[in-house]
Structure formats: C-alpha cells, structure tokens
Design a protein around this motif. Structure first.
Motif, PDB file in Angstrom:
ATOM      1  N   THR A 151       0.832  -1.199   0.000  1.00 27.10           N
ATOM      2  CA  THR A 151       0.000   0.000   0.000  1.00 27.10           C
ATOM      3  C   THR A 151       0.871   1.256   0.000  1.00 27.10           C
ATOM      4  O   THR A 151       0.621   2.187  -0.778  1.00 27.10           O
ATOM      5  CB  THR A 151      -0.951   0.010   1.217  1.00 27.10           C
ATOM      6  OG1 THR A 151      -1.784  -1.147   1.161  1.00 27.10           O
ATOM      7  CG2 THR A 151      -1.809   1.255   1.239  1.00 27.10           C
ATOM      8  N   LEU A 152       1.883   1.268   0.845  1.00 28.44           N
ATOM      9  CA  LEU A 152       2.781   2.425   0.902  1.00 28.44           C
ATOM     10  C   LEU A 152       3.514   2.641  -0.423  1.00 28.44           C
ATOM     11  O   LEU A 152       3.826   3.774  -0.791  1.00 28.44           O
ATOM     12  CB  LEU A 152       3.790   2.255   2.038  1.00 28.44           C
ATOM     13  CG  LEU A 152       3.212   2.339   3.444  1.00 28.44           C
ATOM     14  CD1 LEU A 152       4.279   1.967   4.474  1.00 28.44           C
ATOM     15  CD2 LEU A 152       2.677   3.739   3.723  1.00 28.44           C
ATOM     16  N   GLU A 153       3.777   1.552  -1.129  1.00 31.46           N
ATOM     17  CA  GLU A 153       4.455   1.633  -2.430  1.00 31.46           C
ATOM     18  C   GLU A 153       3.470   1.876  -3.569  1.00 31.46           C
ATOM     19  O   GLU A 153       3.856   1.863  -4.736  1.00 31.46           O
ATOM     20  CB  GLU A 153       5.226   0.336  -2.686  1.00 31.46           C
ATOM     21  CG  GLU A 153       6.375   0.130  -1.736  1.00 31.46           C
ATOM     22  CD  GLU A 153       7.034  -1.236  -1.882  1.00 31.46           C
ATOM     23  OE1 GLU A 153       6.503  -2.097  -2.627  1.00 31.46           O
ATOM     24  OE2 GLU A 153       8.066  -1.448  -1.251  1.00 31.46           O
ATOM     25  N   ARG A 154       2.188   2.072  -3.216  1.00 32.11           N
ATOM     26  CA  ARG A 154       1.121   2.321  -4.181  1.00 32.11           C
ATOM     27  C   ARG A 154       0.906   1.133  -5.118  1.00 32.11           C
ATOM     28  O   ARG A 154       0.460   1.289  -6.255  1.00 32.11           O
ATOM     29  CB  ARG A 154       1.361   3.623  -4.941  1.00 32.11           C
ATOM     30  CG  ARG A 154       1.518   4.816  -4.001  1.00 32.11           C
ATOM     31  CD  ARG A 154       1.711   6.140  -4.685  1.00 32.11           C
ATOM     32  NE  ARG A 154       0.596   6.534  -5.523  1.00 32.11           N
ATOM     33  CZ  ARG A 154      -0.546   7.071  -5.084  1.00 32.11           C
ATOM     34  NH1 ARG A 154      -0.721   7.253  -3.796  1.00 32.11           N
ATOM     35  NH2 ARG A 154      -1.492   7.417  -5.931  1.00 32.11           N
ATOM     36  N   PHE A 176      -1.429  -1.199  -5.199  1.00 30.59           N
ATOM     37  CA  PHE A 176      -2.718  -1.459  -4.583  1.00 30.59           C
ATOM     38  C   PHE A 176      -3.312  -2.823  -4.929  1.00 30.59           C
ATOM     39  O   PHE A 176      -3.947  -3.442  -4.084  1.00 30.59           O
ATOM     40  CB  PHE A 176      -3.698  -0.333  -4.914  1.00 30.59           C
ATOM     41  CG  PHE A 176      -3.221   1.009  -4.434  1.00 30.59           C
ATOM     42  CD1 PHE A 176      -2.984   1.242  -3.089  1.00 30.59           C
ATOM     43  CD2 PHE A 176      -2.976   2.034  -5.334  1.00 30.59           C
ATOM     44  CE1 PHE A 176      -2.531   2.479  -2.632  1.00 30.59           C
ATOM     45  CE2 PHE A 176      -2.528   3.273  -4.891  1.00 30.59           C
ATOM     46  CZ  PHE A 176      -2.299   3.489  -3.543  1.00 30.59           C
ATOM     47  N   ASP A 177      -3.114  -3.283  -6.148  1.00 27.83           N
ATOM     48  CA  ASP A 177      -3.647  -4.601  -6.512  1.00 27.83           C
ATOM     49  C   ASP A 177      -2.978  -5.708  -5.697  1.00 27.83           C
ATOM     50  O   ASP A 177      -3.643  -6.628  -5.214  1.00 27.83           O
ATOM     51  CB  ASP A 177      -3.458  -4.884  -8.007  1.00 27.83           C
ATOM     52  CG  ASP A 177      -4.364  -4.027  -8.875  1.00 27.83           C
ATOM     53  OD1 ASP A 177      -5.402  -3.543  -8.363  1.00 27.83           O
ATOM     54  OD2 ASP A 177      -4.035  -3.840 -10.065  1.00 27.83           O
ATOM     55  N   GLU A 178      -1.660  -5.597  -5.535  1.00 28.90           N
ATOM     56  CA  GLU A 178      -0.937  -6.592  -4.746  1.00 28.90           C
ATOM     57  C   GLU A 178      -1.313  -6.516  -3.269  1.00 28.90           C
ATOM     58  O   GLU A 178      -1.445  -7.537  -2.600  1.00 28.90           O
ATOM     59  CB  GLU A 178       0.565  -6.413  -4.931  1.00 28.90           C
ATOM     60  CG  GLU A 178       1.022  -6.761  -6.339  1.00 28.90           C
ATOM     61  CD  GLU A 178       2.385  -6.196  -6.640  1.00 28.90           C
ATOM     62  OE1 GLU A 178       3.330  -7.007  -6.742  1.00 28.90           O
ATOM     63  OE2 GLU A 178       2.502  -4.961  -6.762  1.00 28.90           O
ATOM     64  N   ALA A 179      -1.494  -5.297  -2.780  1.00 28.96           N
ATOM     65  CA  ALA A 179      -1.918  -5.123  -1.385  1.00 28.96           C
ATOM     66  C   ALA A 179      -3.286  -5.759  -1.177  1.00 28.96           C
ATOM     67  O   ALA A 179      -3.499  -6.479  -0.197  1.00 28.96           O
ATOM     68  CB  ALA A 179      -1.965  -3.639  -1.028  1.00 28.96           C
ATOM     69  N   ASP A 180      -4.197  -5.512  -2.090  1.00 24.82           N
ATOM     70  CA  ASP A 180      -5.543  -6.072  -1.989  1.00 24.82           C
ATOM     71  C   ASP A 180      -5.499  -7.600  -1.959  1.00 24.82           C
ATOM     72  O   ASP A 180      -6.195  -8.234  -1.164  1.00 24.82           O
ATOM     73  CB  ASP A 180      -6.400  -5.583  -3.153  1.00 24.82           C
ATOM     74  CG  ASP A 180      -7.842  -5.971  -3.002  1.00 24.82           C
ATOM     75  OD1 ASP A 180      -8.485  -5.529  -2.024  1.00 24.82           O
ATOM     76  OD2 ASP A 180      -8.343  -6.741  -3.851  1.00 24.82           O
ATOM     77  N   GLN A 181      -4.657  -8.200  -2.790  1.00 27.47           N
ATOM     78  CA  GLN A 181      -4.516  -9.667  -2.798  1.00 27.47           C
ATOM     79  C   GLN A 181      -4.066 -10.183  -1.437  1.00 27.47           C
ATOM     80  O   GLN A 181      -4.583 -11.187  -0.947  1.00 27.47           O
ATOM     81  CB  GLN A 181      -3.509 -10.101  -3.866  1.00 27.47           C
ATOM     82  CG  GLN A 181      -3.999  -9.966  -5.273  1.00 27.47           C
ATOM     83  CD  GLN A 181      -2.908 -10.317  -6.277  1.00 27.47           C
ATOM     84  OE1 GLN A 181      -1.720 -10.355  -5.948  1.00 27.47           O
ATOM     85  NE2 GLN A 181      -3.309 -10.568  -7.512  1.00 27.47           N
ATOM     86  N   GLN A 182      -3.101  -9.505  -0.841  1.00 33.29           N
ATOM     87  CA  GLN A 182      -2.590  -9.951   0.457  1.00 33.29           C
ATOM     88  C   GLN A 182      -3.635  -9.760   1.552  1.00 33.29           C
ATOM     89  O   GLN A 182      -3.792 -10.623   2.426  1.00 33.29           O
ATOM     90  CB  GLN A 182      -1.297  -9.218   0.806  1.00 33.29           C
ATOM     91  CG  GLN A 182      -0.148  -9.514  -0.138  1.00 33.29           C
ATOM     92  CD  GLN A 182       0.155 -10.987  -0.256  1.00 33.29           C
ATOM     93  OE1 GLN A 182       0.242 -11.708   0.724  1.00 33.29           O
ATOM     94  NE2 GLN A 182       0.300 -11.463  -1.487  1.00 33.29           N
ATOM     95  N   TYR A 183      -4.340  -8.632   1.523  1.00 35.63           N
ATOM     96  CA  TYR A 183      -5.395  -8.411   2.518  1.00 35.63           C
ATOM     97  C   TYR A 183      -6.487  -9.479   2.391  1.00 35.63           C
ATOM     98  O   TYR A 183      -6.981  -9.996   3.395  1.00 35.63           O
ATOM     99  CB  TYR A 183      -6.002  -7.017   2.387  1.00 35.63           C
ATOM    100  CG  TYR A 183      -5.141  -5.919   2.957  1.00 35.63           C
ATOM    101  CD1 TYR A 183      -4.709  -5.959   4.282  1.00 35.63           C
ATOM    102  CD2 TYR A 183      -4.769  -4.822   2.184  1.00 35.63           C
ATOM    103  CE1 TYR A 183      -3.921  -4.949   4.810  1.00 35.63           C
ATOM    104  CE2 TYR A 183      -3.985  -3.807   2.710  1.00 35.63           C
ATOM    105  CZ  TYR A 183      -3.564  -3.878   4.021  1.00 35.63           C
ATOM    106  OH  TYR A 183      -2.787  -2.883   4.553  1.00 35.63           O
TER     107      TYR A 183
END
Length: 66
Positions: free
Chosen positions: A28-31, A33-40
């Motif tokens: 998320t901090l690195e923007r 967002f798609d990868e962050a969403d997958q991990q969440y």
C-alpha cells in the motif's frame, strides 16, 4: 520471509498472518494497490477461519479491502 514462516509455523499461525498484513501494508505504501488487496484478501480468509467473522482484527482487515 512469509513463505518460510508459513512452512514452519503454518499458514494460519498468528505470526504468519501478521507478516502477511505487514507485506500488504508495504504494498500500500508503495502504491501497489492490486498486490496489497490480494494480500489483505488472503489474510482475511485465514483470519475469518481462525478468529471468526466478527473478531476485531477481522473487521480491521476488511477496512483495507477495496
């Protein structure tokens, strides 16, 4: 790190779940967002199984999912 922890402790161990959340936060901090969403979503599924859908930590993770 997460994969090794998951292998040693299991993919539903609290430490493994914490590391996945940390990875998602970094994405998320690195923007990324798609990868962050997958991990969440990955951690949410496991936390719901372990803690139940109404647990405070599960509700926090839900807030991060787009």
């Amino acid at each position: 790190m997460c994969n090794a922890t998951a292998i040693i402790l299991g993919d539903k161990h609290p430490e493994t779940l914490r590391l996945i959340v940390n990875v998602a936060m970094m994405y998320t901090l690195e923007r990324r967002f798609d990868e962050a969403d997958q991990q969440y979503r990955r951690v949410l599924e496991r936390m719901e199984e372990v803690l139940g859908p109404d647990h405070e930590n599960v509700r926090r993770i839900r807030m991060h999912i787009v």
